[in-house]
Enzyme design. Structure first.
Site, mmCIF file in Angstrom:
data_model
loop_
_atom_site.group_PDB
_atom_site.id
_atom_site.type_symbol
_atom_site.label_atom_id
_atom_site.label_comp_id
_atom_site.label_asym_id
_atom_site.label_seq_id
_atom_site.Cartn_x
_atom_site.Cartn_y
_atom_site.Cartn_z
ATOM 1 N N TYR A 282 -10.822 16.144 61.200
ATOM 2 C CA TYR A 282 -10.887 17.276 62.116
ATOM 3 C C TYR A 282 -10.650 16.792 63.560
ATOM 4 C CZ TYR A 282 -12.521 21.544 64.374
ATOM 5 O OH TYR A 282 -12.604 22.682 65.140
ATOM 6 N N HIS B 16 -7.333 17.579 66.093
ATOM 7 C CA HIS B 16 -7.491 18.185 67.416
ATOM 8 C C HIS B 16 -7.035 17.251 68.543
ATOM 9 C CE1 HIS B 16 -9.492 21.417 65.313
ATOM 10 N NE2 HIS B 16 -9.368 22.110 66.431
ATOM 11 N N TYR C 108 -11.902 25.356 76.497
ATOM 12 C CA TYR C 108 -12.241 25.518 75.086
ATOM 13 C C TYR C 108 -12.814 24.193 74.608
ATOM 14 C CZ TYR C 108 -11.302 27.097 70.191
ATOM 15 O OH TYR C 108 -11.389 27.474 68.877
ATOM 16 N N TRP D 109 -1.449 27.000 62.193
ATOM 17 C CA TRP D 109 -2.609 26.133 62.462
ATOM 18 C C TRP D 109 -3.698 26.373 61.419
ATOM 19 C CZ3 TRP D 109 -3.448 21.869 65.158
ATOM 20 C CH2 TRP D 109 -4.756 21.457 65.391
ATOM 21 N N TRP D 110 -3.957 27.640 61.127
ATOM 22 C CA TRP D 110 -4.967 27.953 60.101
ATOM 23 C C TRP D 110 -4.609 27.294 58.771
ATOM 24 C CZ3 TRP D 110 -5.368 33.971 60.767
ATOM 25 C CH2 TRP D 110 -6.082 34.279 61.925
#
Length: 104
Positions: free
Chosen positions: A19, A23, A42, A77-78
């Site tokens: 993860y 990112h 963010y 992206w999902w």
């Protein structure tokens, strides 16, 4: 006017490093979309004990990243992230809004 929103998501156990890697390598076109949509800041935090992701956004206007699901890049992206997160049938991450209870 800016506002902050917070929400939580769930990472599948054992995928913390992946993860973070994904990112660190976030797609530039996704960053551009977020910024163009009013997301000014963010941040995502991980609770290692529960695999819970806690996200906070500062946004200008009435929208946030949570409103971009109809865009092609967000859907890609999902799909890219679906193998390491709890997701809905459309591959969007299960995301639960959090109520602000204190600000200093």
């Amino acid at each position: 006017m800016t506002k902050q929103i917070a929400f939580k998501m769930k990472l599948l156990p054992g995928h913390e490093a992946e993860y973070e890697k994904r990112h660190r390598e976030i797609w530039p076109e996704l960053v551009t979309l977020l910024k163009d949509s009013g997301v000014q800041d963010y941040s995502i935090y991980l609770d290692h004990e529960t695999s819970t992701l806690f996200a906070v956004q500062t946004v200008a206007g009435d929208s946030s990243s949570q409103d971009l699901g109809n865009t092609e890049i967000v859907q890609k992206w999902w799909a890219y992230m679906a193998d390491i997160m709890e997701t809905n049938p459309d591959q969007s991450p299960i995301s639960l809004p959090l109520k602000e209870v204190f600000t200093l």
